[in-house]
Design a protein around this motif. Structure first.
Motif, PDB file in Angstrom:
ATOM      1  N   VAL A 356       0.855  -1.189   0.000  1.00 12.92           N
ATOM      2  CA  VAL A 356       0.000   0.000   0.000  1.00 12.92           C
ATOM      3  C   VAL A 356       0.893   1.242   0.000  1.00 12.92           C
ATOM      4  O   VAL A 356       1.689   1.417   0.924  1.00 12.92           O
ATOM      5  CB  VAL A 356      -0.925   0.012   1.240  1.00 12.92           C
ATOM      6  N   PRO A 357       0.771   2.098  -1.016  1.00 17.58           N
ATOM      7  CA  PRO A 357       1.660   3.269  -1.089  1.00 17.58           C
ATOM      8  C   PRO A 357       1.356   4.346  -0.064  1.00 17.58           C
ATOM      9  O   PRO A 357       2.222   5.143   0.279  1.00 17.58           O
ATOM     10  CB  PRO A 357       1.437   3.793  -2.514  1.00 17.58           C
ATOM     11  N   GLY A 358       0.119   4.384   0.438  1.00 18.09           N
ATOM     12  CA  GLY A 358      -0.255   5.354   1.455  1.00 18.09           C
ATOM     13  C   GLY A 358      -0.374   4.689   2.809  1.00 18.09           C
ATOM     14  O   GLY A 358      -0.112   3.489   2.961  1.00 18.09           O
ATOM     15  N   SER A 359      -0.786   5.454   3.802  1.00 21.49           N
ATOM     16  CA  SER A 359      -0.984   4.884   5.127  1.00 21.49           C
ATOM     17  C   SER A 359      -2.463   4.623   5.355  1.00 21.49           C
ATOM     18  O   SER A 359      -3.324   5.275   4.770  1.00 21.49           O
ATOM     19  CB  SER A 359      -0.443   5.834   6.209  1.00 21.49           C
ATOM     20  N   THR A 360      -2.763   3.639   6.186  1.00 23.24           N
ATOM     21  CA  THR A 360      -4.137   3.298   6.549  1.00 23.24           C
ATOM     22  C   THR A 360      -4.242   3.279   8.070  1.00 23.24           C
ATOM     23  O   THR A 360      -3.241   3.429   8.784  1.00 23.24           O
ATOM     24  CB  THR A 360      -4.527   1.908   6.002  1.00 23.24           C
ATOM     25  N   ASP A 361      -5.457   3.024   8.568  1.00 24.56           N
ATOM     26  CA  ASP A 361      -5.633   2.864  10.006  1.00 24.56           C
ATOM     27  C   ASP A 361      -4.766   1.740  10.555  1.00 24.56           C
ATOM     28  O   ASP A 361      -4.395   1.733  11.731  1.00 24.56           O
ATOM     29  CB  ASP A 361      -7.098   2.563  10.327  1.00 24.56           C
ATOM     30  N   GLY A 362      -4.443   0.776   9.686  1.00 28.72           N
ATOM     31  CA  GLY A 362      -3.597  -0.328  10.118  1.00 28.72           C
ATOM     32  C   GLY A 362      -2.232   0.124  10.599  1.00 28.72           C
ATOM     33  O   GLY A 362      -1.600  -0.545  11.428  1.00 28.72           O
ATOM     34  N   THR A 363      -1.764   1.257  10.071  1.00 26.82           N
ATOM     35  CA  THR A 363      -0.485   1.802  10.523  1.00 26.82           C
ATOM     36  C   THR A 363      -0.522   2.068  12.015  1.00 26.82           C
ATOM     37  O   THR A 363       0.452   1.792  12.731  1.00 26.82           O
ATOM     38  CB  THR A 363      -0.186   3.120   9.780  1.00 26.82           C
ATOM     39  N   ILE A 364      -1.631   2.617  12.498  1.00 29.89           N
ATOM     40  CA  ILE A 364      -1.757   2.929  13.925  1.00 29.89           C
ATOM     41  C   ILE A 364      -1.825   1.649  14.745  1.00 29.89           C
ATOM     42  O   ILE A 364      -1.194   1.539  15.809  1.00 29.89           O
ATOM     43  CB  ILE A 364      -3.009   3.797  14.164  1.00 29.89           C
ATOM     44  N   LEU A 365      -2.581   0.661  14.285  1.00 29.63           N
ATOM     45  CA  LEU A 365      -2.676  -0.605  15.004  1.00 29.63           C
ATOM     46  C   LEU A 365      -1.310  -1.266  15.132  1.00 29.63           C
ATOM     47  O   LEU A 365      -0.966  -1.811  16.184  1.00 29.63           O
ATOM     48  CB  LEU A 365      -3.640  -1.545  14.285  1.00 29.63           C
ATOM     49  N   ASN A 366      -0.539  -1.223  14.063  1.00 28.91           N
ATOM     50  CA  ASN A 366       0.780  -1.849  14.077  1.00 28.91           C
ATOM     51  C   ASN A 366       1.772  -1.077  14.927  1.00 28.91           C
ATOM     52  O   ASN A 366       2.517  -1.654  15.722  1.00 28.91           O
ATOM     53  CB  ASN A 366       1.293  -1.995  12.640  1.00 28.91           C
ATOM     54  N   ALA A 367       1.766   0.254  14.792  1.00 27.48           N
ATOM     55  CA  ALA A 367       2.746   1.078  15.507  1.00 27.48           C
ATOM     56  C   ALA A 367       2.488   1.088  17.010  1.00 27.48           C
ATOM     57  O   ALA A 367       3.428   1.028  17.806  1.00 27.48           O
ATOM     58  CB  ALA A 367       2.722   2.501  14.960  1.00 27.48           C
ATOM     59  N   ARG A 368       1.214   1.153  17.402  1.00 22.10           N
ATOM     60  CA  ARG A 368       0.897   1.313  18.827  1.00 22.10           C
ATOM     61  C   ARG A 368       0.713   0.000  19.568  1.00 22.10           C
ATOM     62  O   ARG A 368       0.910  -0.056  20.788  1.00 22.10           O
ATOM     63  CB  ARG A 368      -0.359   2.175  18.986  1.00 22.10           C
ATOM     64  N   LYS A 369       0.328  -1.061  18.835  1.00 17.58           N
ATOM     65  CA  LYS A 369       0.054  -2.325  19.504  1.00 17.58           C
ATOM     66  C   LYS A 369       0.810  -3.506  18.902  1.00 17.58           C
ATOM     67  O   LYS A 369       0.659  -4.636  19.377  1.00 17.58           O
ATOM     68  CB  LYS A 369      -1.456  -2.620  19.496  1.00 17.58           C
ATOM     69  N   GLY A 370       1.587  -3.265  17.857  1.00 18.04           N
ATOM     70  CA  GLY A 370       2.359  -4.346  17.251  1.00 18.04           C
ATOM     71  C   GLY A 370       1.508  -5.385  16.546  1.00 18.04           C
ATOM     72  O   GLY A 370       1.939  -6.529  16.366  1.00 18.04           O
ATOM     73  N   ILE A 371       0.301  -5.012  16.138  1.00 17.47           N
ATOM     74  CA  ILE A 371      -0.620  -5.962  15.511  1.00 17.47           C
ATOM     75  C   ILE A 371      -0.215  -6.195  14.054  1.00 17.47           C
ATOM     76  O   ILE A 371      -0.094  -5.237  13.284  1.00 17.47           O
ATOM     77  CB  ILE A 371      -2.063  -5.439  15.577  1.00 17.47           C
ATOM     78  N   PRO A 372       0.001  -7.449  13.647  1.00 15.35           N
ATOM     79  CA  PRO A 372       0.275  -7.725  12.226  1.00 15.35           C
ATOM     80  C   PRO A 372      -0.949  -7.369  11.393  1.00 15.35           C
ATOM     81  O   PRO A 372      -2.076  -7.730  11.747  1.00 15.35           O
ATOM     82  CB  PRO A 372       0.551  -9.230  12.192  1.00 15.35           C
ATOM     83  N   ILE A 373      -0.732  -6.677  10.296  1.00 17.79           N
ATOM     84  CA  ILE A 373      -1.856  -6.262   9.454  1.00 17.79           C
ATOM     85  C   ILE A 373      -1.651  -6.727   8.021  1.00 17.79           C
ATOM     86  O   ILE A 373      -0.523  -6.821   7.524  1.00 17.79           O
ATOM     87  CB  ILE A 373      -2.069  -4.735   9.480  1.00 17.79           C
TER      88      ILE A 373
END
Length: 421
Positions: A356-373
């Motif tokens: 994905v060339p842009g950022s999504t809400d998944g970026t926040i899930l991964n950065a703050r909680k380490g959730i694989p997306i």
């Protein structure tokens, strides 16, 4: 090969209802226009109603006034003491970008017109179709009583197209604490996107002394030091590209000046005969895995300070507005394997991986909680935010089925070792 349970769950997908849902949700304008009384609440209430009809445990929370999140839970069967308990999240957003000038559209922007196997309308592609596919998958799983050794949580959040306050509120409220993996249902033509670029926005301000254009030496010009700085920024971009190369799915990193104003916002109107007392710019810095945004920000701040060193009347300030780090999920991750095997079993073709060339809400899930997306959803990759936005009906039918199988295979332990095709 599909199991008996999987075939039964898939048989509960109602394609006619799915298309109707996408139309219904697309017809609800959910552009954030607070001065006109328009926002996400009506769309969120529609999602809430569908969740309750399906029988999901449903919560309605406001991230900010007029900006709600919908959270819905489907509980799987209890696992034994000490057994791993996975929680899969389906994530989507209810806000859409502006429709722009309606006269440029072939059909009214929120008409959800069906033509040539497509649904046309603002938000149909980005991303109300993906959200409806997740709802249909949950409906099919519940109606079929599909055995699941884990839980599913749906997050339909606000403000993805802005500051992402919806997903941040979702995390702050603790909803993400138990999530072990997430499918972000953004439009990716049902490709399995296992990486996404990060972004950092940096605001740069140079302050000097305003003067008459006929007597520039009585002031301190901020345009020239900003020009020197931006030239150095371009050189830094080239060094970063040389250092990090091209990512398999994301391409190369970039630094792009997106705002350049002199005088800055709120400092008066520009005039032909006035040398402004300040110049500002915003840098849009796109990151690939392996880059350190903090190190880049420090380097740019040093460069900005150096650009004003020629005159002690000049001052410079760099401020990081927001950082959304890049993400990467390995192909061997159980969720990736579940989606890949599902794609092959449904289409007879190998899965298509991407980024994905842009950022999504998944970026926040991964950065703050380490959730694989993993980002995977229906819709042409290049159509979001365009006039005459559309989504393929065939793609939404496939996406709903992908979500059903991915949930069953990820959450049921006997499928976790199943190799991806």
């Amino acid at each position: 090969m599909l199991t008996e349970y999987e075939r039964d769950a898939l048989s509960h997908i109602d394609d006619e209802l799915l298309v109707a849902w996408v139309q219904d949700l697309t017809r609800i304008p959910s552009v954030w226009k607070p001065t006109e009384g328009i926002g996400e609440e009506a769309a969120a209430r529609w999602v809430e109603a569908r969740c309750r009809e399906i029988g999901l445990e449903t919560h309605f929370e406001f991230a900010a006034p007029g900006r709600p999140n919908v959270i819905a839970l489907h509980r799987g069967r209890p696992t034994g003491l000490g057994e791993p308990h996975s929680v899969l999240m389906f994530e989507g957003h209810t806000d859409v970008v502006t429709e722009g000038d309606p006269s440029l559209w072939r059909d009214p922007p929120f008409s959800a017109t069906i033509r040539d196997g497509r649904i046309y309308g603002r938000g149909a592609n980005d991303m109300k179709a993906g959200l409806c596919c997740a709802l249909m998958a949950l409906k099919a799983l519940r109606e079929s009583n599909a055995p699941l050794d884990g839980d599913i949580i749906l997050g339909a959040v606000c403000d993805e197209e802005g500051s992402m306050i919806g997903i941040k509120h979702f995390v702050d409220r603790g909803w993400a604490d138990a999530v072990t993996a997430c499918i972000v249902c953004e439009p990716e033509e049902n490709h399995i996107c296992i990486a996404q670029k990060g972004v950092m926005w940096l605001h740069c301000l140079i302050q000097g002394v305003m003067a008459h254009g006929a007597m520039p030496l009585t002031g301190a010009n901020t345009a020239y030091p900003m020009a020197r700085f931006l030239t150095q920024v371009h050189a830094l971009e080239e060094r970063l590209i040389a250092q990090h190369g091209r990512h398999e799915f994301l391409g190369q990193p970039s630094i792009t000046p997106t705002i350049l104003l002199s005088p800055p916002r709120g400092a008066g109107e520009p005039q032909n005969n006035v040398m402004p007392g300040a110049t500002e710019c915003v840098l849009d810095i796109r990151l690939i895995p392996g880059q350190d945004p903090e190190a880049i920000a420090r380097q740019l701040a040093i460069m900005l300070s150096a650009s004003v060193a020629v005159d002690d009347r000049l001052r410079a300030k760099a401020q990081v507005l927001e950082v959304r780090p890049p993400t990467s999920t390995d192909r061997t991750h159980p969720l990736v394997q579940a989606l890949a095997s599902a794609y092959t079993d449904l289409t007879g073709a190998p899965p298509i991986y991407g980024g994905v060339p842009g950022s999504t809400d998944g970026t926040i899930l991964n950065a703050r909680k380490g959730i694989p997306i993993v980002t995977c959803g229906p819709g042409d990759i290049h159509i979001p935010h365009h006039v005459n936005e559309w989504v393929s009906i065939e793609e939404i039918k496939l996406a709903a089925r992908l979500y059903v199988l991915a949930a069953m295979r990820y959450l049921n332990h006997d499928h976790l070792a199943r190799p991806a095709s």
